[in-house]
Motif scaffolding. Structure first.
Motif, PDB file in Angstrom:
ATOM      1  N   ARG A   1      -7.371   6.186  -0.319  1.00  0.00           N
ATOM      2  CA  ARG A   1      -7.910   4.890   0.089  1.00  0.00           C
ATOM      3  C   ARG A   1      -6.866   4.019   0.805  1.00  0.00           C
ATOM      4  O   ARG A   1      -7.201   3.248   1.693  1.00  0.00           O
ATOM      5  N   LEU A   2      -5.610   4.144   0.394  1.00  0.00           N
ATOM      6  CA  LEU A   2      -4.585   3.246   0.920  1.00  0.00           C
ATOM      7  C   LEU A   2      -4.001   3.731   2.243  1.00  0.00           C
ATOM      8  O   LEU A   2      -3.460   2.941   3.009  1.00  0.00           O
TER       9      LEU A   2
ATOM     10  N   LEU B   1       2.468   1.843  -3.592  1.00  0.00           N
ATOM     11  CA  LEU B   1       1.618   2.505  -4.582  1.00  0.00           C
ATOM     12  C   LEU B   1       1.354   3.968  -4.206  1.00  0.00           C
ATOM     13  O   LEU B   1       1.434   4.861  -5.052  1.00  0.00           O
TER      14      LEU B   1
ATOM     15  N   LEU C   1     -13.764   9.122  -7.079  1.00  0.00           N
ATOM     16  CA  LEU C   1     -13.292   8.277  -8.174  1.00  0.00           C
ATOM     17  C   LEU C   1     -13.892   8.786  -9.483  1.00  0.00           C
ATOM     18  O   LEU C   1     -15.093   9.041  -9.552  1.00  0.00           O
TER      19      LEU C   1
ATOM     20  N   PRO D   1     -15.437   5.512 -15.096  1.00  0.00           N
ATOM     21  CA  PRO D   1     -14.517   4.486 -15.619  1.00  0.00           C
ATOM     22  C   PRO D   1     -13.857   4.864 -16.940  1.00  0.00           C
ATOM     23  O   PRO D   1     -12.710   4.478 -17.201  1.00  0.00           O
TER      24      PRO D   1
ATOM     25  N   HIS E   1     -12.747   7.686 -17.837  1.00  0.00           N
ATOM     26  CA  HIS E   1     -11.713   8.707 -17.694  1.00  0.00           C
ATOM     27  C   HIS E   1     -10.346   8.043 -17.538  1.00  0.00           C
ATOM     28  O   HIS E   1     -10.200   7.093 -16.775  1.00  0.00           O
ATOM     29  N   GLU E   2      -9.374   8.595 -18.236  1.00  0.00           N
ATOM     30  CA  GLU E   2      -8.045   7.985 -18.218  1.00  0.00           C
ATOM     31  C   GLU E   2      -7.193   8.476 -17.057  1.00  0.00           C
ATOM     32  O   GLU E   2      -6.172   7.876 -16.731  1.00  0.00           O
TER      33      GLU E   2
ATOM     34  N   TYR F   1      -7.138   9.446  -5.422  1.00  0.00           N
ATOM     35  CA  TYR F   1      -8.126   8.522  -4.842  1.00  0.00           C
ATOM     36  C   TYR F   1      -7.414   7.307  -4.232  1.00  0.00           C
ATOM     37  O   TYR F   1      -7.723   6.895  -3.112  1.00  0.00           O
ATOM     38  N   LEU F   2      -6.438   6.768  -4.972  1.00  0.00           N
ATOM     39  CA  LEU F   2      -5.702   5.614  -4.457  1.00  0.00           C
ATOM     40  C   LEU F   2      -4.935   5.987  -3.182  1.00  0.00           C
ATOM     41  O   LEU F   2      -4.939   5.236  -2.201  1.00  0.00           O
TER      42      LEU F   2
ATOM     43  N   ASP G   1       0.832  -1.210   0.000  1.00  0.00           N
ATOM     44  CA  ASP G   1       0.000   0.000   0.000  1.00  0.00           C
ATOM     45  C   ASP G   1       0.865   1.259   0.000  1.00  0.00           C
ATOM     46  O   ASP G   1       0.567   2.233  -0.708  1.00  0.00           O
TER      47      ASP G   1
ATOM     48  N   ARG H   1      -7.152   9.045 -10.884  1.00  0.00           N
ATOM     49  CA  ARG H   1      -7.268   7.985  -9.876  1.00  0.00           C
ATOM     50  C   ARG H   1      -6.133   8.007  -8.845  1.00  0.00           C
ATOM     51  O   ARG H   1      -6.209   7.313  -7.837  1.00  0.00           O
ATOM     52  N   GLY H   2      -5.095   8.797  -9.117  1.00  0.00           N
ATOM     53  CA  GLY H   2      -3.934   8.791  -8.237  1.00  0.00           C
ATOM     54  C   GLY H   2      -4.244   9.246  -6.819  1.00  0.00           C
ATOM     55  O   GLY H   2      -3.911   8.565  -5.848  1.00  0.00           O
TER      56      GLY H   2
ATOM     57  N   VAL I   1       4.497   6.023  -4.854  1.00  0.00           N
ATOM     58  CA  VAL I   1       4.690   6.181  -6.306  1.00  0.00           C
ATOM     59  C   VAL I   1       3.752   7.264  -6.834  1.00  0.00           C
ATOM     60  O   VAL I   1       4.168   8.165  -7.577  1.00  0.00           O
ATOM     61  N   GLU I   2       2.478   7.197  -6.430  1.00  0.00           N
ATOM     62  CA  GLU I   2       1.515   8.198  -6.905  1.00  0.00           C
ATOM     63  C   GLU I   2       1.921   9.600  -6.433  1.00  0.00           C
ATOM     64  O   GLU I   2       1.821  10.571  -7.187  1.00  0.00           O
TER      65      GLU I   2
END
Lengths: 104, 145
Positions: B118-119, B50, B102, B105, B107-108, B114-115, B47, B111-112, B53-54
């Motif tokens: 969440r993590l 990621l 979020l 779906p 959308h490209e 959001y992740l 977790d 999400r960064g 990294v984001e």
């Protein structure tokens, strides 16, 4: 691009993907998009060797999904590892992508 | 890279990475190894991998070419019940949204954050004139300390 590409049963199949991250997702997307210009409608992305994916990697898969959908084709994700599957589910893309778990 | 004990029951890792996307994962692999060496579970390590990294990718994305001469810094602190990672950059930063949703779906992007949210147990973005700091925190219950 350190990945494998082949045509199998009329689908463009990509495998040996170690990671899909900001460092390579744009090149990956362009590489696959260019290969799809040969006319293949369906795309299979084998994620069995993919140990890491981030939001840009997910974005590349979403972009490719849209490209093949516009051509009435399908994108199939094969055998994602648990860590990658978790990220796909966390972002609720498991309801968007078609994912198959059976080895071919 | 330098690793030094700062105080009893606290371990610190300080990393400096070039403002280059290809440098992010190798640096974060060092963070993973540091967490593993201090008994953090695989779930926590993954977790953080990621989320960091984001965070680093965002720091680099929001830097102009001139600011990319300056590195991104990573400070990892393992306390008895909590891990804290600070990602420090010298770019203009960005507006951290109050409500991180979020995207659709199709959308490209988007999400960064959001992740990250969440993590991690908490994610706080401190935007300054000379530097910006993303502070990521998560509780843990390893044998550390």
């Amino acid at each position: 691009m350190d990945m494998k590409m082949e045509i199998r049963d009329g689908a463009l199949c990509i495998s040996s993907i170690q990671q899909l991250s900001e460092a390579n997702s744009k090149a990956f997307r362009e590489w696959v998009q260019h290969a799809l210009q040969n006319g293949d409608r369906n795309l299979e992305v084998d994620l069995s060797q993919t140990t890491f994916i981030d939001s840009s990697g997910l974005g590349a898969l979403v972009a490719l999904h849209k490209i093949v959908s516009q051509r009435q084709g399908k994108l199939l994700l094969l055998n994602p590892q648990p860590a990658v599957q978790q990220i796909i589910e966390l972002t609720r893309l498991d309801q968007f992508f078609q994912i198959a778990r059976t080895e071919r | 890279m330098t690793t030094s004990p700062r105080a009893l029951r606290t371990s610190v890792l300080h990393l400096i990475l070039e403002c280059d996307f290809t440098r992010v994962r190798p640096a974060v692999q060092e963070v993973r190894s540091f967490l593993k060496a201090h008994g953090c579970k695989e779930e926590i390590r993954s977790d953080f991998e990621l989320a960091v990294v984001e965070g680093c990718n965002n720091a680099i994305k929001h830097s102009c070419s001139e600011q990319r001469q300056q590195p991104v810094e990573l400070d990892v602190t393992i306390r008895r019940h909590e891990i804290e990672v600070r990602i420090i950059d010298h770019g203009p930063g960005f507006a951290w949204p109050n409500d991180i949703q979020l995207p659709e779906p199709e959308h490209e992007t988007g999400r960064g954050l959001y992740l990250i949210r969440r993590l991690m147990d908490s994610a706080c973005y401190l935007r300054g004139k000379k530097e910006n700091i993303l502070v990521l925190r998560r509780r843990h219950c390893s044998g550390h300390g």
